[in-house]
Design an enzyme around this catalytic site. Structure first.
Site, PDB file in Angstrom:
ATOM      1  N   GLU A  54       0.821  -1.217   0.000  1.00  0.00           N
ATOM      2  CA  GLU A  54       0.000   0.000   0.000  1.00  0.00           C
ATOM      3  C   GLU A  54       0.852   1.263   0.000  1.00  0.00           C
ATOM      4  OE1 GLU A  54      -0.166  -2.671   2.064  1.00  0.00           O
ATOM      5  OE2 GLU A  54      -2.039  -2.627   3.184  1.00  0.00           O
ATOM      6  N   CYS A  85      -0.454   1.605   7.209  1.00  0.00           N
ATOM      7  CA  CYS A  85      -1.005   1.795   5.870  1.00  0.00           C
ATOM      8  C   CYS A  85      -2.334   2.547   5.922  1.00  0.00           C
ATOM      9  CB  CYS A  85      -1.151   0.453   5.166  1.00  0.00           C
ATOM     10  SG  CYS A  85       0.460  -0.306   4.840  1.00  0.00           S
TER      11      CYS A  85
END
Length: 149
Positions: A54, A85
């Site tokens: 991510e 993330c």
């Protein structure tokens, strides 16, 4: 593209990760119907604890868009994002996140925490969880079963 089709692209990235010895987590980022970035975990490759799929895909997309605000973006990832993330998703103002397997150890977009819709934060993100969950989970469980042997 449908959510399943988008997840198929993230799964391809996860398979790329597995093939390089990384934990099989993949992510793609879509803006206005076009995939503008795709990455997989590279923590082992770079010896970098922040090299999650991510984070890498958000960095690539922001560079390409020449803007840290990714307000039109949809992030698709094979495993529910962790707190780090989820924080990066919040900070980049991602519009929507589609995740595959629930992250029972650190899931931060629905399982343990839900940073995506917390009204105390100044930005909320639409969350769609569990897309192709069994397929995404199997990639991870198969990887760890082999690595434990």
């Amino acid at each position: 593209m449908t959510n399943d089709e988008l997840m198929d692209l993230a799964i391809k990235e996860a398979i790329n990760a597995k093939n390089t010895g990384e934990v099989p987590i993949g992510a793609v980022l879509e803006v206005d119907g076009e995939i503008i970035a795709s990455r997989h975990n590279e923590r082992e490759t770079f010896n970098d604890p922040t090299a999650h799929a991510e984070i890498l895909v958000l960095r690539d997309a922001a560079k390409l868009e020449r803007n840290w605000r990714l307000e039109r973006a949809t992030l698709i990832v094979t495993l529910e994002p962790c707190p780090m993330c989820a924080g990066a998703i919040w900070a980049s103002r991602v519009n929507k996140v589609i995740w595959g397997a629930p992250n029972i150890e650190a899931g931060s977009l629905g399982t343990l925490y839900n940073f995506g819709v917390d009204p105390r934060l100044n930005h909320q993100t639409e969350i769609v969880g569990g897309v192709k969950s069994l397929e995404c989970s199997k990639l991870l469980s198969d990887f760890f079963e082999v690595s434990r042997q």
